[in-house]
Each structure stands twice: as C-alpha cells, then as structure tokens.
Design a protein around this motif. Structure first.
Motif, PDB file in Angstrom:
ATOM      1  N   GLY A  21      -9.318  17.057   4.506  1.00  0.00           N
ATOM      2  CA  GLY A  21     -10.170  16.052   3.867  1.00  0.00           C
ATOM      3  C   GLY A  21      -9.634  14.640   4.066  1.00  0.00           C
ATOM      4  O   GLY A  21     -10.407  13.700   4.303  1.00  0.00           O
ATOM      5  N   GLN A  22      -8.320  14.487   3.970  1.00  0.00           N
ATOM      6  CA  GLN A  22      -7.714  13.177   4.199  1.00  0.00           C
ATOM      7  C   GLN A  22      -7.983  12.698   5.626  1.00  0.00           C
ATOM      8  O   GLN A  22      -8.244  11.515   5.846  1.00  0.00           O
ATOM      9  CB  GLN A  22      -6.200  13.227   3.958  1.00  0.00           C
ATOM     10  N   ILE A  23      -7.923  13.617   6.573  1.00  0.00           N
ATOM     11  CA  ILE A  23      -8.190  13.262   7.968  1.00  0.00           C
ATOM     12  C   ILE A  23      -9.661  12.886   8.133  1.00  0.00           C
ATOM     13  O   ILE A  23      -9.988  11.862   8.736  1.00  0.00           O
ATOM     14  CB  ILE A  23      -7.786  14.411   8.918  1.00  0.00           C
ATOM     15  N   TYR A  24     -10.564  13.687   7.585  1.00  0.00           N
ATOM     16  CA  TYR A  24     -11.996  13.402   7.707  1.00  0.00           C
ATOM     17  C   TYR A  24     -12.377  12.091   7.030  1.00  0.00           C
ATOM     18  O   TYR A  24     -13.261  11.380   7.498  1.00  0.00           O
ATOM     19  CB  TYR A  24     -12.832  14.537   7.113  1.00  0.00           C
ATOM     20  N   ARG A  25     -11.711  11.769   5.936  1.00  0.00           N
ATOM     21  CA  ARG A  25     -11.991  10.509   5.223  1.00  0.00           C
ATOM     22  C   ARG A  25     -11.260   9.325   5.843  1.00  0.00           C
ATOM     23  O   ARG A  25     -11.352   8.208   5.349  1.00  0.00           O
ATOM     24  CB  ARG A  25     -11.614  10.632   3.751  1.00  0.00           C
ATOM     25  N   ARG A  26     -10.519   9.603   6.914  1.00  0.00           N
ATOM     26  CA  ARG A  26      -9.762   8.591   7.651  1.00  0.00           C
ATOM     27  C   ARG A  26      -8.676   7.959   6.798  1.00  0.00           C
ATOM     28  O   ARG A  26      -8.303   6.814   6.990  1.00  0.00           O
ATOM     29  CB  ARG A  26     -10.690   7.557   8.275  1.00  0.00           C
ATOM     30  N   GLU A  27      -8.137   8.736   5.848  1.00  0.00           N
ATOM     31  CA  GLU A  27      -6.961   8.317   5.108  1.00  0.00           C
ATOM     32  C   GLU A  27      -5.727   8.534   5.977  1.00  0.00           C
ATOM     33  O   GLU A  27      -4.671   7.954   5.730  1.00  0.00           O
ATOM     34  CB  GLU A  27      -6.845   9.095   3.798  1.00  0.00           C
ATOM     35  N   MET A  28      -5.871   9.394   6.956  1.00  0.00           N
ATOM     36  CA  MET A  28      -4.858   9.631   7.989  1.00  0.00           C
ATOM     37  C   MET A  28      -5.575   9.372   9.317  1.00  0.00           C
ATOM     38  O   MET A  28      -6.537  10.060   9.640  1.00  0.00           O
ATOM     39  CB  MET A  28      -4.337  11.069   7.913  1.00  0.00           C
ATOM     40  N   LEU A  29      -5.109   8.392  10.051  1.00  0.00           N
ATOM     41  CA  LEU A  29      -5.833   7.937  11.236  1.00  0.00           C
ATOM     42  C   LEU A  29      -5.356   8.628  12.514  1.00  0.00           C
ATOM     43  O   LEU A  29      -4.205   9.076  12.597  1.00  0.00           O
ATOM     44  CB  LEU A  29      -5.658   6.427  11.382  1.00  0.00           C
TER      45      LEU A  29
END
Length: 132
Positions: A21-29
């Motif tokens: 989810g963090q990746i999809y929300r671009r919290e992790m680029l």
C-alpha cells in the motif's frame, strides 16, 4: 507514529500488504532504498517478518534486491512503462464500455490507475507522446 496492530493473517503477509500500500500510494518511490530498520520500528515487529514481507514483495516484482545494498522499490523500464500505459488505455476503454460511461468512474481501476500514475510520474511524456 506507530501503525495499527496486526492480526489474523500471517504477520509477514499483513506487513507485505501494508508495505504494498505504501508503494501504491507513492509513500515509497521507485528506486528508493527500503529502510528495513524503519519498517521494524514503524510496525513494532522484529526483523524476521519484515524480511519475509520484503521477499513476498520482491517475488511480486514491487521490490528489487541488490547484492550488498539491500532492497529497493522497483522501477519500470521504458518498455514496461509503455506496456503499462497501453494496458491502462485498454482497461479504461473496457471498463468504460461495461459501465456505459465514456470514461470509467473514479476508483474503478485503482490498481491499474496506480500503475499508470506511477509510470506517468517515472516516464512523463511530451505532448507528442514521446518520453523526453
């Protein structure tokens, strides 16, 4: 900030879901190093389930392991970017036709839209459709 407690599913699967989810929300680029210690602290778990979760995401292609450097959020090659854009266009047209809309309703293609948005951010196109 501590995340909500984890339960029921295997701990590593829950962690993988949250990190995904963090990746999809671009919290992790794309291209960013994954800070294993920060994830351990954030989720309040030991290193083992975090490492297992990262392996799950690596197997899904969301993370890339680099020898003696750790895990990184995967980036798209120009070819993968173009495939994602084409797939997004096809899915939007298909969903739009199925829903009777010229364009699909907001949120109907969340995963594909996130992939498309990620690809757009990583490989922006000029007005003539060419990656600069």
């Amino acid at each position: 900030m501590t995340a909500a407690p984890l339960q029921s599913q295997a701990l590593c699967e829950q962690l993988a879901e949250r990190i995904r989810g963090q990746i999809y929300r671009r919290e992790m680029l794309p291209g960013e190093a994954v800070d294993e210690a920060a994830l351990v602290t954030h989720y309040g778990v030991s290193r083992t389930p975090v490492r297992e979760a990262l392996r799950i995401l690596q197997n899904e292609g969301l993370l890339t392991a680099r020898i003696r450097r750790g895990m990184f959020v995967s980036t798209l090659s120009p070819e993968e970017h173009e495939e994602a854009r084409e797939l997004s266009r096809l899915l939007r047209g298909f969903v739009g036709a199925r829903c009777g809309h010229a364009t699909p309703p907001e949120g109907s293609l969340s995963h594909a839209a996130l992939l498309h948005n990620s690809a757009e951010a990583e490989f922006p196109l000029t007005p003539d459709g060419v990656t600069p």
